[in-house]
Design an enzyme around this catalytic site. Sequence first.
Site, PDB file in Angstrom:
ATOM      1  N   LYS A 103     -37.135  60.942 -84.548  1.00 54.50           N
ATOM      2  CA  LYS A 103     -37.447  62.328 -84.893  1.00 54.50           C
ATOM      3  C   LYS A 103     -38.791  62.632 -84.269  1.00 54.50           C
ATOM      4  O   LYS A 103     -39.820  62.127 -84.705  1.00 54.50           O
ATOM      5  CB  LYS A 103     -37.498  62.502 -86.408  1.00 54.50           C
ATOM      6  CG  LYS A 103     -37.779  63.929 -86.798  1.00 54.50           C
ATOM      7  CD  LYS A 103     -37.691  64.089 -88.299  1.00 54.50           C
ATOM      8  CE  LYS A 103     -37.845  65.539 -88.695  1.00 54.50           C
ATOM      9  NZ  LYS A 103     -39.008  66.181 -88.091  1.00 54.50           N
TER      10      LYS A 103
ATOM     11  N   LYS B 295     -33.503  63.610 -93.008  1.00 50.70           N
ATOM     12  CA  LYS B 295     -34.774  63.182 -92.407  1.00 50.70           C
ATOM     13  C   LYS B 295     -35.389  62.051 -93.215  1.00 50.70           C
ATOM     14  O   LYS B 295     -35.331  62.057 -94.436  1.00 50.70           O
ATOM     15  CB  LYS B 295     -35.821  64.297 -92.354  1.00 50.70           C
ATOM     16  CG  LYS B 295     -35.342  65.682 -92.555  1.00 50.70           C
ATOM     17  CD  LYS B 295     -36.492  66.677 -92.544  1.00 50.70           C
ATOM     18  CE  LYS B 295     -36.052  67.948 -93.234  1.00 50.70           C
ATOM     19  NZ  LYS B 295     -36.938  69.056 -93.222  1.00 50.70           N
TER      20      LYS B 295
ATOM     21  N   GLU C  17     -35.493  68.442 -78.545  1.00 53.30           N
ATOM     22  CA  GLU C  17     -36.867  68.604 -79.009  1.00 53.30           C
ATOM     23  C   GLU C  17     -37.759  68.591 -77.771  1.00 53.30           C
ATOM     24  O   GLU C  17     -37.705  67.650 -76.967  1.00 53.30           O
ATOM     25  CB  GLU C  17     -37.203  67.438 -79.964  1.00 53.30           C
ATOM     26  CG  GLU C  17     -38.444  67.626 -80.770  1.00 53.30           C
ATOM     27  CD  GLU C  17     -38.288  68.602 -81.955  1.00 53.30           C
ATOM     28  OE1 GLU C  17     -37.208  69.190 -82.147  1.00 53.30           O
ATOM     29  OE2 GLU C  17     -39.284  68.772 -82.675  1.00 53.30           O
TER      30      GLU C  17
ATOM     31  N   GLU D  42     -31.827  58.315 -85.345  1.00 49.69           N
ATOM     32  CA  GLU D  42     -32.425  58.809 -84.097  1.00 49.69           C
ATOM     33  C   GLU D  42     -33.922  59.007 -84.266  1.00 49.69           C
ATOM     34  O   GLU D  42     -34.382  59.313 -85.366  1.00 49.69           O
ATOM     35  CB  GLU D  42     -31.827  60.174 -83.728  1.00 49.69           C
ATOM     36  CG  GLU D  42     -30.393  60.121 -83.327  1.00 49.69           C
ATOM     37  CD  GLU D  42     -29.859  61.499 -82.946  1.00 49.69           C
ATOM     38  OE1 GLU D  42     -28.718  61.561 -82.510  1.00 49.69           O
ATOM     39  OE2 GLU D  42     -30.577  62.496 -83.103  1.00 49.69           O
TER      40      GLU D  42
ATOM     41  N   PHE E 217     -30.748  66.239 -78.425  1.00 46.52           N
ATOM     42  CA  PHE E 217     -30.134  65.552 -79.574  1.00 46.52           C
ATOM     43  C   PHE E 217     -28.764  66.096 -79.971  1.00 46.52           C
ATOM     44  O   PHE E 217     -28.130  65.557 -80.868  1.00 46.52           O
ATOM     45  CB  PHE E 217     -31.084  65.477 -80.772  1.00 46.52           C
ATOM     46  CG  PHE E 217     -31.600  66.798 -81.293  1.00 46.52           C
ATOM     47  CD1 PHE E 217     -30.784  67.627 -82.040  1.00 46.52           C
ATOM     48  CD2 PHE E 217     -32.918  67.170 -81.069  1.00 46.52           C
ATOM     49  CE1 PHE E 217     -31.277  68.820 -82.544  1.00 46.52           C
ATOM     50  CE2 PHE E 217     -33.421  68.365 -81.570  1.00 46.52           C
ATOM     51  CZ  PHE E 217     -32.590  69.197 -82.305  1.00 46.52           C
TER      52      PHE E 217
ATOM     53  N   ARG F  16     -28.034  73.802 -94.341  1.00 46.60           N
ATOM     54  CA  ARG F  16     -28.805  72.594 -94.589  1.00 46.60           C
ATOM     55  C   ARG F  16     -27.906  71.657 -95.382  1.00 46.60           C
ATOM     56  O   ARG F  16     -27.424  72.014 -96.443  1.00 46.60           O
ATOM     57  CB  ARG F  16     -30.068  72.930 -95.392  1.00 46.60           C
ATOM     58  CG  ARG F  16     -31.061  71.784 -95.437  1.00 46.60           C
ATOM     59  CD  ARG F  16     -32.322  72.142 -96.226  1.00 46.60           C
ATOM     60  NE  ARG F  16     -33.158  73.156 -95.617  1.00 46.60           N
ATOM     61  CZ  ARG F  16     -33.943  72.964 -94.553  1.00 46.60           C
ATOM     62  NH1 ARG F  16     -33.987  71.792 -93.969  1.00 46.60           N
ATOM     63  NH2 ARG F  16     -34.673  73.952 -94.077  1.00 46.60           N
TER      64      ARG F  16
HETATM   65  P1  ATP Z   1     -36.382  72.443 -90.956  1.00 46.02           P
HETATM   66  O1  ATP Z   1     -36.196  72.713 -89.492  1.00 46.02           O
HETATM   67  O2  ATP Z   1     -35.424  71.421 -91.489  1.00 46.02           O
HETATM   68  O3  ATP Z   1     -36.525  73.677 -91.799  1.00 46.02           O
HETATM   69  P2  ATP Z   1     -39.038  71.669 -90.287  1.00 46.02           P
HETATM   70  O4  ATP Z   1     -39.050  72.698 -89.232  1.00 46.02           O
HETATM   71  O5  ATP Z   1     -40.193  71.567 -91.212  1.00 46.02           O
HETATM   72  O6  ATP Z   1     -37.735  71.721 -91.168  1.00 46.02           O
HETATM   73  P3  ATP Z   1     -38.637  68.959 -90.121  1.00 46.02           P
HETATM   74  O7  ATP Z   1     -38.422  68.964 -91.567  1.00 46.02           O
HETATM   75  O8  ATP Z   1     -39.777  68.165 -89.660  1.00 46.02           O
HETATM   76  O9  ATP Z   1     -38.824  70.353 -89.514  1.00 46.02           O
HETATM   77  O10 ATP Z   1     -37.276  68.452 -89.401  1.00 46.02           O
HETATM   78  C1  ATP Z   1     -36.340  69.189 -88.715  1.00 46.02           C
HETATM   79  C2  ATP Z   1     -36.663  69.317 -87.232  1.00 46.02           C
HETATM   80  O11 ATP Z   1     -36.811  68.071 -86.601  1.00 46.02           O
HETATM   81  C3  ATP Z   1     -35.576  69.948 -86.411  1.00 46.02           C
HETATM   82  O12 ATP Z   1     -35.537  71.348 -86.573  1.00 46.02           O
HETATM   83  C4  ATP Z   1     -35.930  69.513 -85.001  1.00 46.02           C
HETATM   84  O13 ATP Z   1     -36.820  70.427 -84.419  1.00 46.02           O
HETATM   85  C5  ATP Z   1     -36.680  68.222 -85.191  1.00 46.02           C
HETATM   86  N1  ATP Z   1     -36.056  67.033 -84.599  1.00 46.02           N
HETATM   87  C6  ATP Z   1     -36.721  66.063 -83.952  1.00 46.02           C
HETATM   88  N2  ATP Z   1     -35.918  65.088 -83.543  1.00 46.02           N
HETATM   89  C7  ATP Z   1     -34.664  65.419 -83.929  1.00 46.02           C
HETATM   90  C8  ATP Z   1     -33.380  64.797 -83.795  1.00 46.02           C
HETATM   91  N3  ATP Z   1     -33.227  63.622 -83.220  1.00 46.02           N
HETATM   92  N4  ATP Z   1     -32.321  65.457 -84.333  1.00 46.02           N
HETATM   93  C9  ATP Z   1     -32.465  66.650 -84.946  1.00 46.02           C
HETATM   94  N5  ATP Z   1     -33.653  67.271 -85.091  1.00 46.02           N
HETATM   95  C10 ATP Z   1     -34.750  66.669 -84.600  1.00 46.02           C
END
Ligand code: ATP
Length: 594
Positions: A261, A432, A311, A259, A351, A426
């Site tokens: 991100k 990711k 998101e 998907e 999502f 997690r």
């Molecule tokens: P985390 O939330 O894992 O602690 P983070 O806040 O630094 O880490 P990332 O590591 O960049 O964020 O990745 C997770 C985040 O990506 C999710 O919390 C969500 O907000 C975002 N995201 C964007 N697109 C998607 C998607 N398709 N599915 C799930 N999450 C998504």
Amino acid sequence: MNSAAPFLRLKFSTVVDAYGKLEALSGRVAITEVLASLLRETPKAELPMLVYLTQGKLRPDYEGVELGIAEKFAIRALTTASGLPVEAVKRSYVEAGDIGTAAEKLLEEGRQNHLSSEPLTLRRVYDALFDISQISGSGSIESKLRELVSLLSDSSPKEAKYILRTAMGELRLGVADFTILDACAVAILGGKEHRKVLERAYNVTSDLGHVVQLAAEKGLSGVEGVRVQVGKPIRPMLAERLSTAAEILEKMGGDVVAEYKLDGERAQIHKDGAKVEIFSRRLEKITATYPDVAEYAVKYVKSRRAILEGEVVAVNTETGEYFPFQELMHRRRKHGVQEAMQQYPVAVNFFDVMFSEGEDLTGEPYTARRTELERIVQVTDFTRPVPALRTKSAEEIERYMEEAISEGGEGLMVKDPRAKYTAGARGFGWIKLKREYRSELTDTIDLAIVGAYHGRGRRAGAYGAYLLAAYDQKRGCFPTISKIGTGFSDEDLERFPKLLKPYESSVKPPNVESMLVPDVWYRPKVVIETIASEITLSPIHPAGMDSIRKGSGLALRFPKFTGKVRDEKGPEDATTVKEIVEMYNLQKKRIKEN
Ligand code: ATP
């Protein structure tokens, strides 16, 4: 089972005796035993109070009840309660390094003849602290102070120690939420094998006090019956990271859903007819920031009652293009919602769906949830299910990643089609894949600011660098990992001191671990996003000490502020030491491969 008669009130001295023991212990088994016996002594009706206080809170996080009174204010309260000169109180605080220890010592010395007629109860302490948290408006500081002083005057020195720490948001008993669940399993449900059921109930309701009380009142079947509920936020499912499409395919058994991100803000949207509540990644209510998102949920989500995740991204309404995260954060900081909404319009890429039309979907495989998502989310200029591709090919994943990036995404979120929604964990159900993994750079790292250094030259009179810490989840503390001075704009340099001011501390905050001594200390509250060229071994930063090599911690090489203050992350949501150790190992592996 719960042996206390219902009309009895738990004495606060019983609670602080247990807290004293907890502080001195480090083994999880021993801690669980102390907690279990405390739970057994607590009347059912008072269990939520006990649980929240032990977590250092008054209510579950999502209700937004803030305690954390400022250092200055705590010193004033202690000065009045002890009858000592303010200078003596300040000196004692700086010497002790913590307000609680100072309070205990000063009150012991100053009030040997403490003669409170009635012993303090848990309920009295809880109610008083709750009242303090609710006072607002003009003259509120004085009213809060009066209430706190009155509580301290009725407490023993040892009770005062914990009351002040709690009031300042610095209880730190070293008791993790999951240890409270262990204790509840043993003390209330009769065996530690019931911990998993409790954990699930907690992950889907985010309310530990409620879960423990439910266990006491309804037993195991009551807890098993807990379902996701519209209105109670679900602890978010989190993703692991891997560096290549091939690795991800292998990990997920060769068949995945990739998907986009997108780089925005995660929103958990609870819809009940025309009523909508939106929660952030750390489960705070953000409905007031996004009334337009609430409206979209009413208009464009076909299910009447539903819990969805999406998101939220800032969007250019003329071209349909997405803006980077910074644009969205302008909206968060702006006063005047109407104006902010017009100036920074947003779109939602849904999502996940965890509940729809009366059904809890968290136990369903991802494909089933996605099917429901596509059924209920209407595609409009402002709403759609996030673009997704089911595939078995690494090459296709790579190409899809390029596509995602060219459309403003940061990479892909790859999902296991069979995975349930694992609330609060997690895991490898989601992985990711970001662009940075493929170059020399590591992922971005979110860190708490714990100190600042005065600047020189162009930055004279401002701060030149900040001291940053990761979160050590196991030990509940913040070890430093880096000093950072790069990536700050002039505007950042001006606003950071203001942003940090409320968390200034004259001593090293007790939950911070540092070998360096900055010019100013901060309690860990503000989290910023950084990027670094590498993670290296370091003898001067305690993060991950001894985990890779004896006597060495981990540090960031060439760290740079990305411009993002992670308003939607609390200090405990900062990147954990465990993740940093994993990133270090990932990086080592990559170096070997190249
Ligand atoms: P985390 O939330 O894992 O602690 P983070 O806040 O630094 O880490 P990332 O590591 O960049 O964020 O990745 C997770 C985040 O990506 C999710 O919390 C969500 O907000 C975002 N995201 C964007 N697109 C998607 C998607 N398709 N599915 C799930 N999450 C998504």
